[in-house]
Design a protein around this motif. Structure first.
Motif, PDB file in Angstrom:
ATOM      1  N   LYS A   1     -50.923 -55.845 -47.142  1.00  0.00           N
ATOM      2  CA  LYS A   1     -49.764 -56.466 -47.899  1.00  0.00           C
ATOM      3  C   LYS A   1     -49.072 -57.218 -47.205  1.00  0.00           C
ATOM      4  CE  LYS A   1     -51.193 -54.838 -51.808  1.00  0.00           C
ATOM      5  NZ  LYS A   1     -51.942 -55.723 -52.862  1.00  0.00           N
ATOM      6  N   ALA A   2     -48.460 -58.370 -47.657  1.00  0.00           N
ATOM      7  CA  ALA A   2     -47.545 -59.270 -46.750  1.00  0.00           C
ATOM      8  C   ALA A   2     -46.238 -58.501 -46.668  1.00  0.00           C
ATOM      9  CB  ALA A   2     -47.300 -60.543 -47.516  1.00  0.00           C
ATOM     10  N   LYS A   3     -45.730 -57.752 -47.542  1.00  0.00           N
ATOM     11  CA  LYS A   3     -44.503 -57.000 -47.340  1.00  0.00           C
ATOM     12  C   LYS A   3     -44.638 -55.881 -46.209  1.00  0.00           C
ATOM     13  CE  LYS A   3     -45.578 -53.414 -50.953  1.00  0.00           C
ATOM     14  NZ  LYS A   3     -45.357 -52.149 -50.491  1.00  0.00           N
ATOM     15  N   ASP A   4     -45.777 -55.582 -45.852  1.00  0.00           N
ATOM     16  CA  ASP A   4     -45.966 -54.656 -44.628  1.00  0.00           C
ATOM     17  C   ASP A   4     -45.926 -55.241 -43.582  1.00  0.00           C
ATOM     18  OD1 ASP A   4     -46.118 -52.425 -46.676  1.00  0.00           O
ATOM     19  OD2 ASP A   4     -48.403 -52.693 -46.855  1.00  0.00           O
ATOM     20  N   LEU A   5     -45.980 -56.432 -43.448  1.00  0.00           N
ATOM     21  CA  LEU A   5     -45.838 -57.178 -41.951  1.00  0.00           C
ATOM     22  C   LEU A   5     -44.610 -58.026 -42.196  1.00  0.00           C
ATOM     23  CD1 LEU A   5     -47.359 -57.575 -39.155  1.00  0.00           C
ATOM     24  CD2 LEU A   5     -48.502 -59.597 -40.327  1.00  0.00           C
ATOM     25  N   PRO A   6     -43.555 -57.706 -41.555  1.00  0.00           N
ATOM     26  CA  PRO A   6     -42.176 -58.586 -41.670  1.00  0.00           C
ATOM     27  C   PRO A   6     -42.265 -59.741 -40.788  1.00  0.00           C
ATOM     28  CG  PRO A   6     -41.602 -56.144 -41.405  1.00  0.00           C
ATOM     29  CD  PRO A   6     -43.046 -56.118 -41.313  1.00  0.00           C
ATOM     30  N   ALA A   7     -41.504 -60.818 -40.934  1.00  0.00           N
ATOM     31  CA  ALA A   7     -41.353 -61.887 -40.062  1.00  0.00           C
ATOM     32  C   ALA A   7     -41.278 -61.446 -38.563  1.00  0.00           C
ATOM     33  CB  ALA A   7     -40.498 -62.977 -40.805  1.00  0.00           C
ATOM     34  N   GLY A   8     -42.097 -62.097 -37.573  1.00  0.00           N
ATOM     35  CA  GLY A   8     -41.445 -61.526 -36.236  1.00  0.00           C
ATOM     36  C   GLY A   8     -42.354 -60.366 -35.964  1.00  0.00           C
ATOM     37  N   SER A   9     -43.252 -59.827 -36.747  1.00  0.00           N
ATOM     38  CA  SER A   9     -43.838 -58.623 -36.230  1.00  0.00           C
ATOM     39  C   SER A   9     -45.432 -58.805 -36.025  1.00  0.00           C
ATOM     40  CB  SER A   9     -43.551 -57.335 -37.353  1.00  0.00           C
ATOM     41  OG  SER A   9     -43.983 -57.626 -38.567  1.00  0.00           O
TER      42      SER A   9
ATOM     43  N   PRO B   1     -55.462 -60.265 -15.934  1.00  0.00           N
ATOM     44  CA  PRO B   1     -56.706 -60.997 -15.270  1.00  0.00           C
ATOM     45  C   PRO B   1     -57.246 -61.978 -16.261  1.00  0.00           C
ATOM     46  CG  PRO B   1     -57.244 -58.758 -15.488  1.00  0.00           C
ATOM     47  CD  PRO B   1     -55.785 -58.794 -16.064  1.00  0.00           C
ATOM     48  N   ALA B   2     -57.007 -61.869 -17.566  1.00  0.00           N
ATOM     49  CA  ALA B   2     -57.868 -62.610 -18.601  1.00  0.00           C
ATOM     50  C   ALA B   2     -57.303 -64.153 -18.200  1.00  0.00           C
ATOM     51  CB  ALA B   2     -57.523 -62.196 -19.980  1.00  0.00           C
ATOM     52  N   ILE B   3     -58.034 -65.049 -18.671  1.00  0.00           N
ATOM     53  CA  ILE B   3     -57.593 -66.570 -18.389  1.00  0.00           C
ATOM     54  C   ILE B   3     -57.875 -67.350 -19.774  1.00  0.00           C
ATOM     55  CG2 ILE B   3     -58.064 -66.428 -15.879  1.00  0.00           C
ATOM     56  CD1 ILE B   3     -60.836 -67.938 -16.393  1.00  0.00           C
ATOM     57  N   ALA B   4     -58.662 -66.679 -20.590  1.00  0.00           N
ATOM     58  CA  ALA B   4     -59.040 -67.367 -21.801  1.00  0.00           C
ATOM     59  C   ALA B   4     -58.204 -66.820 -23.136  1.00  0.00           C
ATOM     60  CB  ALA B   4     -60.515 -67.433 -22.181  1.00  0.00           C
ATOM     61  N   ALA B   5     -57.615 -67.624 -23.983  1.00  0.00           N
ATOM     62  CA  ALA B   5     -56.890 -67.366 -25.075  1.00  0.00           C
ATOM     63  C   ALA B   5     -57.780 -66.508 -25.845  1.00  0.00           C
ATOM     64  CB  ALA B   5     -56.437 -68.739 -26.005  1.00  0.00           C
ATOM     65  N   LEU B   6     -57.124 -65.976 -26.666  1.00  0.00           N
ATOM     66  CA  LEU B   6     -57.825 -64.953 -27.820  1.00  0.00           C
ATOM     67  C   LEU B   6     -58.258 -65.896 -28.702  1.00  0.00           C
ATOM     68  CD1 LEU B   6     -55.173 -62.223 -28.445  1.00  0.00           C
ATOM     69  CD2 LEU B   6     -57.568 -62.022 -27.249  1.00  0.00           C
ATOM     70  N   PRO B   7     -59.667 -65.656 -29.317  1.00  0.00           N
ATOM     71  CA  PRO B   7     -60.237 -66.591 -30.550  1.00  0.00           C
ATOM     72  C   PRO B   7     -59.448 -66.335 -31.758  1.00  0.00           C
ATOM     73  CG  PRO B   7     -61.990 -65.586 -29.301  1.00  0.00           C
ATOM     74  CD  PRO B   7     -60.646 -64.911 -28.849  1.00  0.00           C
ATOM     75  N   ARG B   8     -59.059 -67.489 -32.447  1.00  0.00           N
ATOM     76  CA  ARG B   8     -58.510 -67.375 -33.623  1.00  0.00           C
ATOM     77  C   ARG B   8     -59.152 -67.413 -34.916  1.00  0.00           C
ATOM     78  NH1 ARG B   8     -53.213 -71.326 -32.426  1.00  0.00           N
ATOM     79  NH2 ARG B   8     -52.351 -70.078 -33.786  1.00  0.00           N
ATOM     80  N   TYR B   9     -58.533 -66.706 -35.963  1.00  0.00           N
ATOM     81  CA  TYR B   9     -59.259 -66.698 -37.304  1.00  0.00           C
ATOM     82  C   TYR B   9     -58.124 -67.601 -38.211  1.00  0.00           C
ATOM     83  CZ  TYR B   9     -62.034 -62.872 -35.524  1.00  0.00           C
ATOM     84  OH  TYR B   9     -62.875 -61.982 -34.950  1.00  0.00           O
ATOM     85  N   ALA B  10     -58.767 -68.203 -39.351  1.00  0.00           N
ATOM     86  CA  ALA B  10     -57.823 -68.639 -40.382  1.00  0.00           C
ATOM     87  C   ALA B  10     -57.271 -67.719 -41.083  1.00  0.00           C
ATOM     88  CB  ALA B  10     -58.761 -69.688 -41.438  1.00  0.00           C
ATOM     89  N   ALA B  11     -56.015 -67.664 -41.429  1.00  0.00           N
ATOM     90  CA  ALA B  11     -55.236 -66.552 -42.084  1.00  0.00           C
ATOM     91  C   ALA B  11     -54.220 -67.309 -43.067  1.00  0.00           C
ATOM     92  CB  ALA B  11     -54.764 -65.720 -41.259  1.00  0.00           C
ATOM     93  N   ALA B  12     -53.761 -66.396 -44.237  1.00  0.00           N
ATOM     94  CA  ALA B  12     -52.760 -67.099 -45.085  1.00  0.00           C
ATOM     95  C   ALA B  12     -52.227 -66.087 -45.997  1.00  0.00           C
ATOM     96  CB  ALA B  12     -53.388 -68.165 -45.995  1.00  0.00           C
ATOM     97  N   ILE B  13     -50.899 -66.271 -46.386  1.00  0.00           N
ATOM     98  CA  ILE B  13     -50.403 -65.099 -47.274  1.00  0.00           C
ATOM     99  C   ILE B  13     -50.791 -65.794 -48.577  1.00  0.00           C
ATOM    100  CG2 ILE B  13     -48.126 -64.381 -48.001  1.00  0.00           C
ATOM    101  CD1 ILE B  13     -47.115 -64.560 -45.132  1.00  0.00           C
ATOM    102  N   GLU B  14     -51.432 -65.172 -49.183  1.00  0.00           N
ATOM    103  CA  GLU B  14     -51.863 -65.354 -50.688  1.00  0.00           C
ATOM    104  C   GLU B  14     -51.584 -64.302 -51.498  1.00  0.00           C
ATOM    105  OE1 GLU B  14     -56.123 -66.074 -50.667  1.00  0.00           O
ATOM    106  OE2 GLU B  14     -56.070 -67.673 -49.094  1.00  0.00           O
ATOM    107  N   GLY B  15     -50.447 -64.971 -52.427  1.00  0.00           N
ATOM    108  CA  GLY B  15     -49.852 -63.895 -53.290  1.00  0.00           C
ATOM    109  C   GLY B  15     -49.195 -62.700 -52.700  1.00  0.00           C
ATOM    110  N   GLU B  16     -49.672 -61.560 -52.640  1.00  0.00           N
ATOM    111  CA  GLU B  16     -48.977 -60.198 -52.072  1.00  0.00           C
ATOM    112  C   GLU B  16     -49.636 -59.987 -50.861  1.00  0.00           C
ATOM    113  OE1 GLU B  16     -48.425 -57.146 -54.791  1.00  0.00           O
ATOM    114  OE2 GLU B  16     -47.162 -58.186 -56.071  1.00  0.00           O
ATOM    115  N   ASP B  17     -50.904 -60.548 -50.579  1.00  0.00           N
ATOM    116  CA  ASP B  17     -51.906 -60.140 -49.426  1.00  0.00           C
ATOM    117  C   ASP B  17     -51.764 -61.277 -48.300  1.00  0.00           C
ATOM    118  OD1 ASP B  17     -52.828 -57.952 -50.943  1.00  0.00           O
ATOM    119  OD2 ASP B  17     -54.174 -59.159 -51.957  1.00  0.00           O
ATOM    120  N   ILE B  18     -52.011 -60.663 -47.120  1.00  0.00           N
ATOM    121  CA  ILE B  18     -52.565 -61.561 -45.897  1.00  0.00           C
ATOM    122  C   ILE B  18     -54.085 -61.660 -45.907  1.00  0.00           C
ATOM    123  CG2 ILE B  18     -52.522 -61.438 -43.319  1.00  0.00           C
ATOM    124  CD1 ILE B  18     -49.715 -60.062 -43.505  1.00  0.00           C
ATOM    125  N   VAL B  19     -54.467 -62.455 -45.961  1.00  0.00           N
ATOM    126  CA  VAL B  19     -55.991 -62.609 -46.307  1.00  0.00           C
ATOM    127  C   VAL B  19     -56.526 -63.644 -44.900  1.00  0.00           C
ATOM    128  CG1 VAL B  19     -57.487 -64.006 -47.422  1.00  0.00           C
ATOM    129  CG2 VAL B  19     -55.690 -63.011 -48.524  1.00  0.00           C
TER     130      VAL B  19
END
Length: 157
Positions: A55-63, A132-150
């Motif tokens: 749920k989006a409400k469970d992940l406040p901005a900046g967290s 020691p890692a030199i490569a960035a983390l792979p990313r996924y597409a994500a969005a806030i859709e309604g009340e959920d983080i998808v």
């Protein structure tokens, strides 16, 4: 005759090699690489079916958080989430690019942390902030859709 013992040739050669090696390693620097750190992966476009991770409400901005998901083959994967602001959430693979250990959002700093070897990653773009890692983390597409983080989990990258 004198009672002073002279070192054997072998002892002298071993000591010389040890001192030479120490001098060479000291000249190499403090262990940090000056190599360029690769750029962040681009944010992918959503494709396939999205998965509601929390749920989006469970992940406040900046967290930050770690959420379970399934990859296209049905395997369990961990997704690191960072809520940049009220409208934006970013998602990354939680597999460290150094040796494949799990990366955690739990850190003494405001970053993602791999406890295996100490790599740190910036939540804003997944780039390495400390190796020691030199490569960035792979990313996924994500969005806030309604009340959920998808998130749209793609095949292993």
């Amino acid at each position: 005759m004198t009672d002073i013992a002279r070192p054997a040739r072998r002892t002298f050669m071993c000591a010389s090699a040890a001192l030479g090696s120490a001098a060479l390693l000291t000249a190499c620097g403090d262990g940090h690489s000056e190599a360029d750190v690769p750029d962040a992966f681009p944010i992918p476009e959503p494709s396939g079916e999205g998965q509601a991770l929390m749920k989006a409400k469970d992940l406040p901005a900046g967290s930050r958080a770690l959420a379970p998901a399934k990859d296209p083959s049905g395997e369990d994967v961990g997704v690191l989430l960072f809520r940049k602001d009220e409208e934006t959430v970013l998602a990354y693979s939680n597999i460290c690019t150094h040796q494949g250990c799990a990366v955690s959002p739990k850190s003494s700093k405001d970053d993602f942390y791999c406890a295996c070897h100490g790599s740190r990653f910036a939540p804003a773009d997944g780039t390495v902030t400390s190796g020691p890692a030199i490569a960035a983390l792979p990313r996924y597409a994500a969005a806030i859709e309604g009340e959920d983080i998808v998130a749209y989990i793609t095949a292993s990258q």
